[in-house]
Design an enzyme around this catalytic site. Sequence first.
Site, short mmCIF file in Angstrom:
data_model
loop_
_atom_site.label_atom_id
_atom_site.label_comp_id
_atom_site.label_asym_id
_atom_site.label_seq_id
_atom_site.Cartn_x
_atom_site.Cartn_y
_atom_site.Cartn_z
N ASP A 35 50.30 30.44 79.80
CA ASP A 35 50.49 29.10 80.38
C ASP A 35 51.06 29.22 81.79
O ASP A 35 50.53 28.66 82.74
CB ASP A 35 51.44 28.26 79.51
CG ASP A 35 50.98 28.23 78.06
OD1 ASP A 35 50.03 27.51 77.77
OD2 ASP A 35 51.57 28.96 77.25
N GLU A 283 43.95 34.20 78.05
CA GLU A 283 43.06 33.46 78.94
C GLU A 283 43.04 34.05 80.35
O GLU A 283 41.99 34.32 80.92
CB GLU A 283 43.57 32.02 78.99
CG GLU A 283 42.73 31.10 79.77
CD GLU A 283 43.11 29.63 79.52
OE1 GLU A 283 43.09 28.86 80.48
OE2 GLU A 283 43.43 29.26 78.37
#
Length: 388
Positions: A35, A283
């Site tokens: 994040d 990610e």
Amino acid sequence: MAISNLDHHAPINSNLPAPPLSFDIFCRVVDNFGDIGVCWRLARQLADMPSGHRVRLWVDDLHSFAKIETHVDPTQDRQIVRRIDLVHWTVEPPDLQPHEIVIEAFACDPPKGFIQRMTAERSVWINLEYLSAEPWVEGCHALASIHASGLRKSFFFPGFTIRTGGLLREPKLIKTRDHWLSEPGNANTLRQALHLPGDLSQSLQQGCRQVFLFCYPSAPALGLLQGLARNSMPSVVLVPAGVYPRLVMHQTPHVRVHEIPFVDQTAFDHLLWSSDLNCVRGEDSLIRAMWAGKPFLWQIYRQNEDAHLTKLQAWLAQTSFSPAVHALMQAWNTGTDAEFGERISQIMSPPAWRQWQHDTHSWTEKMARQPDMASSLLELCVKMLQTG
Ligand SMILES: Cc1cn([C@H]2C[C@H](O)[C@@H](COP(=O)(O)OP(=O)(O)O[C@H]3O[C@@H](C)[C@H](O)[C@@H](O)[C@H]3O)O2)c(=O)[nH]c1=O
């Protein structure tokens, strides 16, 4: 919920508004480093643009942040790092005036009071979504809904096709990578900074294989070592500290394992560029491994009901990798050590390895020709500001 789809491919009215713009980015660290990894990269890229955008980044967990950005002081609630205004996002956040554009990362819910002030300021509100290669993403990218506050919130989906928001890629990244790699001394300097023992550095300088391992604990990492052991070329596996602590017990003289410290995102790129095989996860490191252009294995972040495996298949379907590489990626995510070890050792036969190198390189080149995420996001924000 009112839904509208702004045509993000339409040309921008060049009269309005003039840069520089000001941004708030909200980031809640749910788990791990992805994040904050994505938000920090985005913040830096916006702040580094020639227009000199003002960026303020709200982060709830400064300790995680400090692991990937050494200039962050986790004890300071306000600080400027790399020209970005950092705010520690606590349960009692400061009453700051919202900027023109507010980016809420991964539906993290900015503070209620802040949203009220956004209404008065008529800030543009974007929700930055998680990355997925699933086909539905194209249809949802840049859709907007009307929030209870009356503000329009637009949904920005990163992705692998030109009908999505694209992937984070700094300007001239590929050129910078090639320039860095053209000077072999750079890799040696990096190894010194990582305090690699002299014998390992020497082996790597002499052409031994460098493997970078950033995975989740469920990865068949012992299978990786077994596969590497079957290959005639010796390997050095570099693992960030804490990522797979037991692995070092399984090293052999032919396959050495060495724990390295966490580094900042620039050095993280250098590590990927200088390795022959990159094992990445989540990610952000997937995208960085892709820009490195070297063969890589991706371990996707696990989700309930195996939703991540559907995402993995959707992503594989967009790549140009061989069926053997598809099976290898699948085994890295779901296979046993034995299965994975067998597959990786097969793919290390010279023709299969060359094919994988070639396919990765061409896929990277193809992706690098598409618009990058920060530019696409900026374009959407400018249109939103124009349309009110
Ligand atoms: C090991 C290491 C990582 N990094 C950075 C690279 C990336 O920006 C970041 C790692 O993020 P990721 O690769 O995304 O993997 P992650 O597993 O840390 O984060 C995950 O968090 C979940 C909440 C998400 O849903 C997942 O998709 C994923 O993003 O840490 C460094 O800068 N230096 C380092 O030494």
